[in-house]
Design a protein around this motif. Structure first.
Motif, PDB file in Angstrom:
ATOM      1  N   SER A   1     -17.810   4.567  38.339  1.00 36.54           N
ATOM      2  CA  SER A   1     -19.169   5.102  38.245  1.00 36.54           C
ATOM      3  C   SER A   1     -20.042   4.728  39.430  1.00 36.54           C
ATOM      4  CB  SER A   1     -19.843   4.600  36.971  1.00 36.54           C
ATOM      5  OG  SER A   1     -20.103   3.206  37.068  1.00 36.54           O
ATOM      6  N   GLY A   2     -19.607   3.733  40.198  1.00 35.03           N
ATOM      7  CA  GLY A   2     -20.447   3.234  41.282  1.00 35.03           C
ATOM      8  C   GLY A   2     -21.315   2.073  40.840  1.00 35.03           C
ATOM      9  N   GLY A   3     -21.192   1.689  39.570  1.00 38.65           N
ATOM     10  CA  GLY A   3     -21.923   0.545  39.046  1.00 38.65           C
ATOM     11  C   GLY A   3     -21.120  -0.737  39.199  1.00 38.65           C
ATOM     12  N   LYS A   4     -21.747  -1.861  38.891  1.00 44.69           N
ATOM     13  CA  LYS A   4     -21.101  -3.159  39.098  1.00 44.69           C
ATOM     14  C   LYS A   4     -19.883  -3.350  38.201  1.00 44.69           C
ATOM     15  CE  LYS A   4     -23.924  -5.875  35.847  1.00 44.69           C
ATOM     16  NZ  LYS A   4     -24.287  -4.697  35.042  1.00 44.69           N
ATOM     17  N   ASP A   5     -19.943  -2.845  36.961  1.00 40.50           N
ATOM     18  CA  ASP A   5     -18.846  -3.060  36.021  1.00 40.50           C
ATOM     19  C   ASP A   5     -17.576  -2.312  36.442  1.00 40.50           C
ATOM     20  OD1 ASP A   5     -20.567  -4.628  34.479  1.00 40.50           O
ATOM     21  OD2 ASP A   5     -21.267  -2.912  33.339  1.00 40.50           O
ATOM     22  N   SER A   6     -17.727  -1.048  36.823  1.00 39.20           N
ATOM     23  CA  SER A   6     -16.545  -0.300  37.254  1.00 39.20           C
ATOM     24  C   SER A   6     -16.061  -0.790  38.618  1.00 39.20           C
ATOM     25  CB  SER A   6     -16.827   1.206  37.299  1.00 39.20           C
ATOM     26  OG  SER A   6     -17.785   1.531  38.275  1.00 39.20           O
ATOM     27  N   THR A   7     -16.964  -1.345  39.420  1.00 46.58           N
ATOM     28  CA  THR A   7     -16.573  -1.957  40.694  1.00 46.58           C
ATOM     29  C   THR A   7     -15.645  -3.138  40.448  1.00 46.58           C
ATOM     30  OG1 THR A   7     -18.564  -1.270  41.891  1.00 46.58           O
ATOM     31  CG2 THR A   7     -17.442  -3.236  42.703  1.00 46.58           C
ATOM     32  N   VAL A   8     -16.015  -3.965  39.486  1.00 45.40           N
ATOM     33  CA  VAL A   8     -15.191  -5.126  39.130  1.00 45.40           C
ATOM     34  C   VAL A   8     -13.849  -4.685  38.554  1.00 45.40           C
ATOM     35  CG1 VAL A   8     -15.001  -7.057  37.502  1.00 45.40           C
ATOM     36  CG2 VAL A   8     -17.078  -6.758  38.850  1.00 45.40           C
ATOM     37  N   VAL A   9     -13.871  -3.710  37.652  1.00 37.41           N
ATOM     38  CA  VAL A   9     -12.625  -3.230  37.051  1.00 37.41           C
ATOM     39  C   VAL A   9     -11.700  -2.647  38.110  1.00 37.41           C
ATOM     40  CG1 VAL A   9     -11.647  -1.481  35.509  1.00 37.41           C
ATOM     41  CG2 VAL A   9     -13.571  -2.878  34.748  1.00 37.41           C
ATOM     42  N   SER A  10     -12.262  -1.887  39.037  1.00 34.06           N
ATOM     43  CA  SER A  10     -11.466  -1.327  40.128  1.00 34.06           C
ATOM     44  C   SER A  10     -10.764  -2.435  40.906  1.00 34.06           C
ATOM     45  CB  SER A  10     -12.368  -0.524  41.068  1.00 34.06           C
ATOM     46  OG  SER A  10     -11.708  -0.218  42.282  1.00 34.06           O
ATOM     47  N   HIS A  11     -11.511  -3.465  41.253  1.00 39.12           N
ATOM     48  CA  HIS A  11     -10.958  -4.576  42.033  1.00 39.12           C
ATOM     49  C   HIS A  11      -9.911  -5.337  41.222  1.00 39.12           C
ATOM     50  CE1 HIS A  11     -10.922  -8.344  44.402  1.00 39.12           C
ATOM     51  NE2 HIS A  11     -11.304  -7.567  45.414  1.00 39.12           N
ATOM     52  N   LEU A  12     -10.200  -5.588  39.944  1.00 38.57           N
ATOM     53  CA  LEU A  12      -9.268  -6.307  39.072  1.00 38.57           C
ATOM     54  C   LEU A  12      -7.935  -5.574  38.937  1.00 38.57           C
ATOM     55  CD1 LEU A  12     -11.611  -7.403  36.123  1.00 38.57           C
ATOM     56  CD2 LEU A  12     -10.381  -8.950  37.665  1.00 38.57           C
ATOM     57  N   VAL A  13      -8.016  -4.274  38.706  1.00 41.53           N
ATOM     58  CA  VAL A  13      -6.799  -3.484  38.485  1.00 41.53           C
ATOM     59  C   VAL A  13      -5.954  -3.430  39.757  1.00 41.53           C
ATOM     60  CG1 VAL A  13      -5.908  -1.182  37.960  1.00 41.53           C
ATOM     61  CG2 VAL A  13      -7.796  -2.116  36.617  1.00 41.53           C
TER      62      VAL A  13
END
Length: 573
Positions: free
Chosen positions: A167-179
């Motif tokens: 989404s471009g938000g902090k939560d999906s940013t973190v999930v992207s990096h984690l995955v």
């Protein structure tokens, strides 16, 4: 395990602890409870607070954190200043805006901020390790640690393609990096649902993300056929009661694209239970009709805001600049669920003069709300046969906009399109369980298409009159339709009178036919990719349809637009 945020007077930073497990640390380090959750306040927001609250220059060099309730903690002390009360005192928004946009932090400010955040990372490093690597089992039976959870999920669903909903938000940013880090694979598919209503900083961030992650396949999906502003004029702005925009401008376009794939997906997204009461009921891993392939999971579902920031800062991940400016969330900037603070920030940062690439801005939105408000207020007085002078009208319209009454609206009162939301029905005297419906558009092939989800059809032509019998999966007759091509009257006869919900489902499809504007919201209602609403056509692939009827029951009135306009059925004589 319940984590809370305590304050270290010695380090002048928040520390995340388990109050029961970390009791010794709390006493030894003289930690005091400060909040259930916090987020860091960056230099840019500190400057805004300085101007808004009249604080002195020292504010730039303090450790400041914000609660979910919009209060600020400065060097461990909760400040009582009300953001909302202070913005109401602003006499000239343009002069205030100039002071905010003209700010450039100096090197000392940046160094102090970096030092504060480094201490925060250092003192919470052990807690972050737990979040990432723990082999503990949560209440749902899943691994707590994000990395082992992701690895296990992909192992169990190895026949599915892993994908990140970004989404471009902090939560999906973190999930992207984690995955990507957890699977040691930069080639994880990402999909971005561009609502066309994102903050300017979000578009800039997404562009940078793609530039810096060239090996990550990235789909931008947007509704090219509908215009948000035009839809607002037709069916009214989205409200907290009827938030129609997400289905039309986000999940709909995403569903359209993903339905073209034969493969099924395991979608990782950044939903967190602590975000809202509704999201508190979400499962860590489960099915969803919103995304084709239907299986979604959030490895950070139980994380706090401060834990998300701990990961971002620890990993030195690039993030959306809007957070630095004070936005606590970065979804659509005119969302009816936004706080008054976000609404105010949009007036400063969502403007064409500073973002020439955007099509409309906060000034355009406010002008529209005043026009819409005048229409609604006038309609109320006309409907109730009450006279109102121009001065009183202006006062009530101003109140409608400034008190955000549009956020609570429901139905289509005062809108021309609401006339399409009326279905006229009368019971047939000559045939039992039969009803005549008067529609608002001519019957065509699309009318029949809308009844495909019920089952197979038998067509009987009787000269000018067409008869269609709809059968269920057992080849049992459910109901029949009698109509003439290009006319507006249809007779519905119930054959299966035992199904007490059947009539309501038929009416929902009639609603859909009456009010459909090809908004694409229906694309996201089918988990099997059977529905395609594009280029002014509503099509159902009978080879993919399993007759689950989710596309009929998903929306209150069968159709998102019909639900927004609040359908009325008028009985005839």
């Amino acid at each position: 395990m319940e984590f809370k945020v305590f304050w270290s007077k010695e380090k002048n930073i928040p520390i995340i602890v388990d109050e029961e497990k970390d009791m010794i640390r709390i006493k030894t380090e003289n930690l005091t409870f400060i909040s259930n959750d916090l987020r860091p306040v960056f230099i840019e927001e500190k400057h805004l607070l300085k101007i808004l609250f009249g604080w002195d220059e020292s504010i730039y060099y303090k450790s400041i954190w914000a609660t979910k309730q919009g209060k600020y903690i400065v060097d461990g002390v909760l400040k009582r200043e009300s953001f909302i009360k202070h913005i109401k005192k602003i006499e000239n928004i343009e002069k205030f805006r100039e002071k905010i946009l003209g700010f450039n932090p100096n090197k000392k400010m940046k160094n102090i901020e970096e030092s504060i955040l480094e201490n925060f990372i250092k003192e919470n490093r052990e807690h972050l390790y737990y979040l990432l690597h723990s082999e503990d089992i949560d209440e749902e039976g899943f691994l707590v640690g994000a990395y082992p959870f992701i690895e296990k999920a992909v192992e169990i669903y190895k026949n599915r393609i892993p994908m990140v909903s970004f989404s471009g938000g902090k939560d999906s940013t973190v999930v992207s990096h984690l995955v990507r880090k957890g699977l040691n694979n930069q080639e994880i598919l990402h999909i971005f649902g561009d609502t066309t209503l994102e903050l300017p900083d979000t578009y800039k961030y997404v562009k940078k993300f793609k530039e810096e992650n060239i090996f990550t396949p990235f789909f931008d999906e947007r509704n090219e056929e509908n215009d948000f502003f035009q839809m607002c004029k037709e069916i009214g702005p989205p409200s907290r009661v009827k938030s129609w925009c997400c289905s039309i401008f986000k999940t709909g376009p995403m569903g359209t694209t993903l339905s073209n794939f034969d493969e099924e997906f395991l979608t990782f997204y950044g939903v967190r239970r602590k975000e809202s009461a509704s999201r508190s009921k979400y499962k860590k891993l489960g099915k969803t009709p919103k995304i084709h392939g239907g299986l979604v999971t959030s490895p950070i579902i139980d994380w706090l805001d401060i834990e998300v920031w701990l990961y971002i800062l620890s990993e030195n991940i690039m993030f959306n600049e809007a957070y630095k400016k004070g936005f606590s969330r970065v979804g659509c900037w005119m969302c009816p669920n936004n706080s008054d603070i976000s609404q105010f920030l949009s007036k400063i940062y969502v403007r064409k003069d500073s973002n020439p690439e955007i099509n409309f801005d906060s000034e355009d939105w406010e002008s529209f709300l005043y026009e819409f408000g005048e229409k609604i207020v006038k309609n109320y007085y006309i409907k109730n046969k009450i006279d109102i002078d121009e001065d009183k009208l202006k006062i009530e319209v101003k109140e409608y906009v400034e008190k955000s009454k549009w956020k609570a609206r429901q139905g289509g009162e005062g809108l021309e399109k609401s006339k399409d939301a009326v279905i006229r029905k009368k019971e047939c005297v000559n045939e039992k369980n039969s009803f005549l419906f008067q529609l608002n558009r001519n019957i065509d092939i699309e009318f029949i298409t809308l009844f495909k989800p019920f089952g197979s059809m038998i067509f009987i032509n009787k000269k000018e009159i067409k008869e269609v019998i709809i059968l269920n999966s057992k080849e049992e007759a459910l109901f029949k339709l009698l109509y003439k091509d290009k006319e507006r009257e249809v007779r519905v006869t119930l054959i299966d009178i035992e199904d007490k919900y059947l009539f309501g489902k038929i009416v929902k499809q009639l609603n859909k036919f009456n009010t459909c504007i090809y908004c694409q919201a229906c694309n996201s209602t089918c988990s099997f990719g059977a529905i395609s609403v594009t280029n002014g056509k509503y099509e159902i692939d009978e080879n993919k349809c399993v007759h689950c009827l989710n596309c009929i029951t998903k929306f209150e009135s069968g159709c998102l637009v019909a639900s927004a306009l609040k359908i009325r059925i008028e009985d005839g004589e």
